[in-house]
Design an enzyme around this catalytic site. Structure first.
Site, mmCIF file in Angstrom:
data_model
loop_
_atom_site.group_PDB
_atom_site.id
_atom_site.type_symbol
_atom_site.label_atom_id
_atom_site.label_comp_id
_atom_site.label_asym_id
_atom_site.label_seq_id
_atom_site.Cartn_x
_atom_site.Cartn_y
_atom_site.Cartn_z
ATOM 1 N N SER A 55 12.655 -43.688 -12.852
ATOM 2 C CA SER A 55 11.523 -42.877 -12.409
ATOM 3 C C SER A 55 11.678 -42.680 -10.894
ATOM 4 C CB SER A 55 10.207 -43.576 -12.721
ATOM 5 O OG SER A 55 9.151 -42.808 -12.193
ATOM 6 N N GLY A 100 10.740 -42.303 -7.399
ATOM 7 C CA GLY A 100 9.610 -42.511 -6.481
ATOM 8 C C GLY A 100 9.917 -41.690 -5.235
ATOM 9 N N THR A 101 9.579 -40.432 -5.334
ATOM 10 C CA THR A 101 10.043 -39.514 -4.275
ATOM 11 C C THR A 101 9.244 -39.649 -2.980
ATOM 12 O OG1 THR A 101 8.783 -37.869 -5.499
ATOM 13 C CG2 THR A 101 11.185 -37.768 -5.673
ATOM 14 N N ASN A 102 8.143 -40.412 -3.014
ATOM 15 C CA ASN A 102 7.463 -40.665 -1.737
ATOM 16 C C ASN A 102 8.367 -41.532 -0.870
ATOM 17 O OD1 ASN A 102 5.281 -39.413 -2.943
ATOM 18 N ND2 ASN A 102 4.306 -41.323 -3.552
ATOM 19 N N ASP A 103 8.786 -42.652 -1.448
ATOM 20 C CA ASP A 103 9.677 -43.525 -0.686
ATOM 21 C C ASP A 103 11.061 -42.902 -0.513
ATOM 22 O OD1 ASP A 103 8.513 -45.953 0.306
ATOM 23 O OD2 ASP A 103 8.013 -46.416 -1.770
ATOM 24 N N GLY A 144 -8.473 -7.772 5.763
ATOM 25 C CA GLY A 144 -9.146 -8.019 7.026
ATOM 26 C C GLY A 144 -8.241 -8.442 8.158
ATOM 27 N N ARG A 200 -3.289 3.280 8.685
ATOM 28 C CA ARG A 200 -3.700 1.982 8.113
ATOM 29 C C ARG A 200 -2.482 1.082 7.992
ATOM 30 N NH1 ARG A 200 -6.276 5.751 4.696
ATOM 31 N NH2 ARG A 200 -8.546 5.687 4.847
ATOM 32 N N GLU A 255 14.072 -45.175 -5.480
ATOM 33 C CA GLU A 255 13.290 -44.919 -4.269
ATOM 34 C C GLU A 255 14.109 -45.074 -3.000
ATOM 35 O OE1 GLU A 255 8.882 -46.127 -4.691
ATOM 36 O OE2 GLU A 255 10.046 -47.837 -5.405
ATOM 37 N N ARG A 258 0.015 -48.292 -10.695
ATOM 38 C CA ARG A 258 0.297 -49.123 -9.511
ATOM 39 C C ARG A 258 -0.526 -50.397 -9.665
ATOM 40 N NH1 ARG A 258 0.238 -43.739 -6.870
ATOM 41 N NH2 ARG A 258 2.077 -43.548 -5.563
ATOM 42 N N MET A 305 -5.363 -6.808 9.349
ATOM 43 C CA MET A 305 -4.737 -5.778 10.182
ATOM 44 C C MET A 305 -5.739 -4.660 10.482
ATOM 45 S SD MET A 305 -1.782 -7.255 10.144
ATOM 46 C CE MET A 305 -0.525 -6.113 10.603
ATOM 47 N N HIS A 322 -16.141 -9.004 3.915
ATOM 48 C CA HIS A 322 -15.039 -9.883 4.334
ATOM 49 C C HIS A 322 -15.193 -11.282 3.742
ATOM 50 C CE1 HIS A 322 -12.976 -12.670 7.133
ATOM 51 N NE2 HIS A 322 -12.040 -11.745 7.070
ATOM 52 N N ARG A 373 -4.018 -1.681 -5.224
ATOM 53 C CA ARG A 373 -3.149 -2.868 -5.158
ATOM 54 C C ARG A 373 -3.628 -3.858 -6.202
ATOM 55 N NH1 ARG A 373 -5.735 -4.700 0.607
ATOM 56 N NH2 ARG A 373 -7.817 -5.080 -0.186
ATOM 57 N N LYS A 382 0.826 -1.198 0.000
ATOM 58 C CA LYS A 382 0.000 0.000 0.000
ATOM 59 C C LYS A 382 0.866 1.255 0.000
ATOM 60 C CE LYS A 382 -3.712 -0.336 2.580
ATOM 61 N NZ LYS A 382 -4.545 -0.398 3.798
ATOM 62 N N TYR A 441 10.196 -35.808 -17.639
ATOM 63 C CA TYR A 441 8.770 -35.617 -17.381
ATOM 64 C C TYR A 441 8.478 -35.659 -15.886
ATOM 65 C CZ TYR A 441 8.484 -40.655 -16.544
ATOM 66 O OH TYR A 441 8.658 -41.904 -16.032
ATOM 67 N N CYS A 460 7.529 -39.831 -10.296
ATOM 68 C CA CYS A 460 6.140 -40.274 -10.162
ATOM 69 C C CYS A 460 5.649 -40.210 -8.728
ATOM 70 C CB CYS A 460 5.958 -41.666 -10.745
ATOM 71 S SG CYS A 460 6.915 -42.912 -9.881
ATOM 72 N N ARG A 510 4.264 -50.327 -13.049
ATOM 73 C CA ARG A 510 5.128 -50.717 -11.926
ATOM 74 C C ARG A 510 4.688 -52.086 -11.414
ATOM 75 N NH1 ARG A 510 5.250 -47.962 -6.643
ATOM 76 N NH2 ARG A 510 3.101 -48.620 -6.343
HETATM 77 C C1 PEP Z 1 6.902 -43.370 -4.530
HETATM 78 O O1 PEP Z 1 7.413 -44.012 -3.620
HETATM 79 O O2 PEP Z 1 7.190 -42.186 -4.761
HETATM 80 C C2 PEP Z 1 5.915 -43.993 -5.411
HETATM 81 C C3 PEP Z 1 5.433 -43.363 -6.464
HETATM 82 O O3 PEP Z 1 5.474 -45.214 -5.048
HETATM 83 P P1 PEP Z 1 4.385 -45.490 -3.908
HETATM 84 O O4 PEP Z 1 3.824 -44.201 -3.471
HETATM 85 O O5 PEP Z 1 3.403 -46.399 -4.516
HETATM 86 O O6 PEP Z 1 5.224 -46.158 -2.865
HETATM 87 MG MG MG Z 2 7.217 -46.168 -3.664
#
Ligand code: PEP
Ligand code: MG
Length: 932
Positions: free
Chosen positions: A787, A789-792, A122, A113, A768, A583, A124, A474, A358, A43, A874, A854, A641
């Site tokens: 690929s 597997g970034t969860n594991d 809303g 203000r 993984e 899966r 401040m 608001h 703004r 502002k 990808y 993935c 997989r």
């Molecule tokens: C992972 O581990 O990132 C994955 C894609 O496999 P899942 O979630 O099935 O273990």
């Molecule tokens: Mg996994």
């Protein structure tokens, strides 16, 4: 990922004079600039810039955001030099206006203000009419020739100061105002005459004294100092902190305070105040979108107390001159700021003043339309248009709308304040909404009008319904910002929060009743009885256009994680360019199949034939699934997989189901129990799962590979191209991959021989486990693609169990030990380093190695940017996140182009960045290396 320090910027060095106040006003005296948002807040920077641009801005000054940071760092003590600097700047405002602060005859009144770098609607506090007291109110009355106006301004000051600065609850003031109105038999505030207002002032002073314990301060400077402190304090207030948390606003030290000469919209019927957007923030349509109130001040419009008038239809009837001026302002603002502006104005005795501008908050639908239209109008470039749309906001457009064919009973209508379809049970308070959502309910929050303290409940609600307030109330502003459907100001709705009832036309609804609402319905938002069915969203109009533009810029491909032909179809319609993860285990949970799966699992460890028999029954199911998916993807690559979860996940764990299973297989309950017991693992996530299942029971892999290849052959025979990519989960060594690759090739060759048909396929691995990442150069000799597997990989890098981290992770985020949940947004500093390293090591061996991701991160815009920068081919995400990922990939490409030096470091193809260890043998030139 990790925050280095909670304090973003150190406080000013001790002893050194720091400039804390920046003036804006006539005659080239303005000290701030548009690009000083960090220091002056959004502002403050814009007030300075509008002044420079010659727009009619009342003179004033901005106290810096650093001052707020210093104030809070010092334990809420104002810096010693501040008030002297403030006084010097008040003198400049006095000069600019010809009025005097604290003067009884010609009083200068000020507004204070808040204004942080990012707008926080809303959140401040604002105090108007600072400087009024018993003497100045008479001066103001004489000067304006309007005693009523002077006392109206005075009572507002006592109320606002008492409420926002001293914490006296607003309803105490409201109570007195209502009492005076009732005594005098008037309904509206504006119907109170001067005597009535004088009585209100007297009563307000008493309320103040009763609650604060001292008289209302008559010294203007004392009022101002307290107001400045209150704004600084509100930065650390619970609702401001919550707002920043929800909106992921970090790294900002504080809010600025803007002190400005008052102009009055309540000076009579030739005065007004209003708020407006240069385009419709709900739909994006290029029309003036604003509301105003005649003879009103400041907060009346946003507070939703009186229902404001629509500028488009009503302003010209009131004043043609003002309407023309506002249309001119719309043009000027958009040309200067090249974005939709949300601005406040006041008309004092026919003269227009700008109080702030703004960038306007908008719905996703509006953001997309505005970006496309502004690019077409050449107000901005295509790249800017793409960058203007926040990828994650597309979520709002991808969600269902009400089925136009469904039977609906409209029970109420209101303003279409925030578009979208919402269905849920009724909650009457924000806390109730939060509690019930935590228990898994879907909730519509129903309030007379929302207030900043409701932010938590608004955030979790499916939709919001209010009975008072306009399009800029608001509820409307916040709901639009959040993308939550909202119908506002539905006057026929009677809400009794204490009794937990909602009454409409004689009918009463309670907390167990469902209602549905459509906040985008034109010309009025609608509320329906019960649960109205919804239909899926479509990618059309401006949305389709921005996606097309995004595709022109992005280089990263976007695939989807899909386990069924239906999901594959949805994803293709959203632009998926392949499947990055199927899966296969999900296919076994079908009631028809789980039995055969259990039969397979119940075969003793050494009973290979028993297992094969059960697997043979599963094979046709799998084959049909794969054929369905291949056909849906029409020649695009499909990564499948192989079986991943620990086997015990498929087994029944209660005695009833165990007995039924035993009966159907001719086994005793005891035998079933024993096998379940045998399969029990202390640490299943690190146990017998992933490719370890295939190593111990190769017949599972054989069945799955056979199903994939037979499906590919059948698809080819049906004249449809397909490209299967067989993916091994959880591998950690090259030897595992070698062992499984041989069985894969042998199985595929056997099918080719039987069917006299060959198809192309690829053999690759997930990355993984950290060992796979650090030995990626070895794995790449066997694998034809990676690929991530970034969860594991996140689980194993941090050592945080995916299933149990929910207990402690929120605390890590709250305490800012972690900036964000690493399971949602990739931990660039740790997990990301492994990804980067694995890509480089892998491509050192196979320069064309296809690398994708993935894990859940594939649909998170921040993580997508990282994936672009490390050169992945990808990302793969759930079908509904495909458009989000496409746009995020375009953002990443455009940003990388705009900052080539910065991103080049990490974005370089890995080939020469890191050589594979010398002793690793060169990959054998296998026939399949050519497959893509
Ligand atoms: C992972 O581990 O990132 C994955 C894609 O496999 P899942 O979630 O099935 O273990
Ligand atoms: Mg996994």
């Amino acid at each position: 990922m990790f925050k280095q320090s909670k304090q973003v910027k150190p406080a000013a060095p001790k002893g050194k004079a720091v400039k804390r106040v920046y003036f804006f006003g006539p005659g080239n005296q303005t000290e701030g600039k548009a690009d000083m948002k960090d220091l002056l807040g959004g502002k403050g920077a814009n007030l300075a810039d509008m002044t420079t641009a010659g727009l009619p801005v009342p003179a004033g000054f901005t106290i810096t955001t650093d001052t707020c940071g210093d104030y809070n760092d010092a334990g809420q003590v104002l810096p010693a030099s501040l008030m002297a600097e403030v006084r010097a700047n008040i003198a400049k405002v006095e000069k600019a206006t010809g009025k005097k602060f604290g003067d009884a005859k010609n009083p200068l009144l000020l507004a204070a203000r808040s204004g942080a770098k990012f707008s926080m609607p809303g959140m401040m506090d604002t105090v108007l009419n600072i400087g009024l007291n018993d003497a100045a109110v008479d001066g103001l009355a004489k000067l304006s020739g309007n005693e009523r106006f002077a006392y109206d301004s005075y009572r507002r000051l006592i109320n606002m100061f008492g409420d926002t600065v001293m914490g006296v609850d607003h309803h105490h003031f409201e109570h007195e105002l209502s009492a005076v109105k009732a005594d005098r038999g008037v309904e509206l505030d504006t119907d109170l005459d001067t005597d009535g207002l004088k009585e209100v002032v007297a009563r307000y002073k008493k309320v103040y004294k009763d609650h604060v314990g001292s008289d209302f301060p008559s010294d203007g400077l004392q009022q101002l100092e307290a107001a400045i402190e209150a704004v600084f304090k509100s930065w650390m207030g619970e609702r401001a902190i919550k707002y920043r948390e929800i909106n992921d606003i970090r790294g900002v030290r504080g809010t600025a305070v803007n002190v400005q000469a008052m102009v009055f919209g309540n000076m009579g019927d030739d005065s007004a105040t209003g708020v407006a957007f240069t385009r419709d923030p709900s739909t994006g349509e290029n029309v003036f979108y604003g509301e105003f109130l005649v003879n009103a001040q400041g907060e009346d419009v946003v507070a939703g107390i009186r229902t404001p008038l629509d500028c488009k239809t009503e302003m010209a009837k009131w004043s043609v001159k003002s309407w023309k001026e506002l249309l001119e302002v719309k043009k000027k603002l958009e040309t200067r700021y090249r974005d939709v502006q949300d601005f406040e104005f006041t008309i004092e005795k026919g003269k227009l003043y700008m109080l702030q501008t703004r960038n306007g908050k908008r719905t996703a639908q509006a953001a997309v339309r505005i970006a496309v239209e502004m690019a077409k109008e050449k107000l901005i470039t295509k790249e800017e248009g793409i960058l203007r749309v926040e990828p994650s906001s597309l979520d709002q457009l991808l969600h269902p709308t009400f089925d136009p064919k469904a039977d609906k009973t409209v029970i109420a209508t209101g303003l279409p304040a925030s578009p979208g379809a919402a269905v849920g049970k009724i909650a009457f308070t924000a806390e109730e909404a939060e509690q019930r959502v935590a228990q898994g309910e879907k909730i519509i929050l129903v309030r007379r009008e929302t207030e900043p303290a409701d932010i938590g409940g608004m955030h979790v609600a499916e939709g919001i319904l209010t009975s008072t307030g306009g399009m800029t109330s608001h509820a409307a502003v916040v709901a639009r910002g959040m993308g939550t459907p909202c119908v506002a100001g539905a006057g026929m709705v009677h809400i009794d929060a204490a009794a937990r009832t909602l009454k409409i036309a004689g009918k009463t609804y309670g907390p167990d009743d469902y209602i549905s609402l459509d906040g985008g319905k034109s010309p009025a938002g609608e509320v329906y009885e019960g649960q109205v069915p919804t239909v899926d969203a479509a990618l059309t109009g401006a949305f389709a256009q921005i996606m097309k533009w995004a595709d022109e810029f992005r280089t990263l491909k976007v695939r989807t994680n899909a386990d069924t032909p239906h999901d594959a179809d949805v994803a293709r319609n959203f632009g998926a360019e392949g499947i990055g993860l199927t899966r296969t285990e999900h296919m076994f949970f079908d009631p028809e199949r789980i039995h055969n799966m259990r039969e397979m699992i119940l075969a003793g460890a050494a009973d290979v034939e028993g297992r094969k028999k059960a697997l043979a029954k599963l094979l046709p199911y799998q084959r049909e699934d794969f054929i369905g998916i291949f056909k849906a993807m029409k020649g695009l690559p499909v990564t499948i997989r192989l079986l991943d979860p620990p086997l015990h996940e498929f087994l029944p764990h209660n005695e009833k189901d165990q007995k039924a299973l035993g009966d159907s297989l001719g086994l005793s309950l005891e035998a079933v129990k024993q096998r379940v017991q045998q399969l029990h693992e202390s640490n299943p996530m690190l146990g017998h799962r992933g490719d370890r299942l295939a190593v111990t029971y190769p017949e599972i892999l054989e069945m799955q590979v056979r199903a994939i290849i037979e499906a590919a052959v059948a698809t080819k025979k049906a004249g449809i191209k397909c490209l299967p990519e067989i993916m091994i989960p959880l591998a950690g060594t090259k030897a595992e991959l070698d062992y499984l690759k041989k069985i894969t090739i042998d199985t595929a060759e056997a099918v080719f021989k039987e069917t006299k048909t060959r198809v192309e396929y690829m053999y690759g691995t997930m990355i993984e486990v950290p060992r796979a990442a650090v030995t990626a150069d070895e794995l790449a000799q066997t694998a034809e693609f990676f690929s991530f597997g970034t969860n594991d990989l996140t689980q194993m890098t941090f050592g945080y169990s995916r299933d149990d981290a929910g207990v402690f992770l929120p605390e890590y985020i709250k305490k800012e030990i972690l900036e964000r949940d690493p399971f949602q947004s990739l931990d660039v500093g740790g997990v990301g380093k492994l990804v980067d390293m694995a890509v480089k090591l892998g491509r050192g061996v196979k320069p064309d190695l296809k690398c994708g991701i993935c894990g859940e991160h594939g649909g998170d815009p921040r993580s997508v940017e990282f994936c672009h920068n490390v050169g992945l081919n990808y990302v793969s995400c759930s079908p509904f996140r495909v458009p989000i990922a496409r746009l995020a990939a375009a953002h990443a490409a455009i940003k990388a182009k705009q900052a080539p030096a910065k991103s080049a470091k990490s974005a370089k193809p890995a080939a020469k960045a890191s050589k594979p260890a010398a002793k690793i043998a060169k990959p054998k030139a296998k026939a399949k290396a050519k497959r893509k």
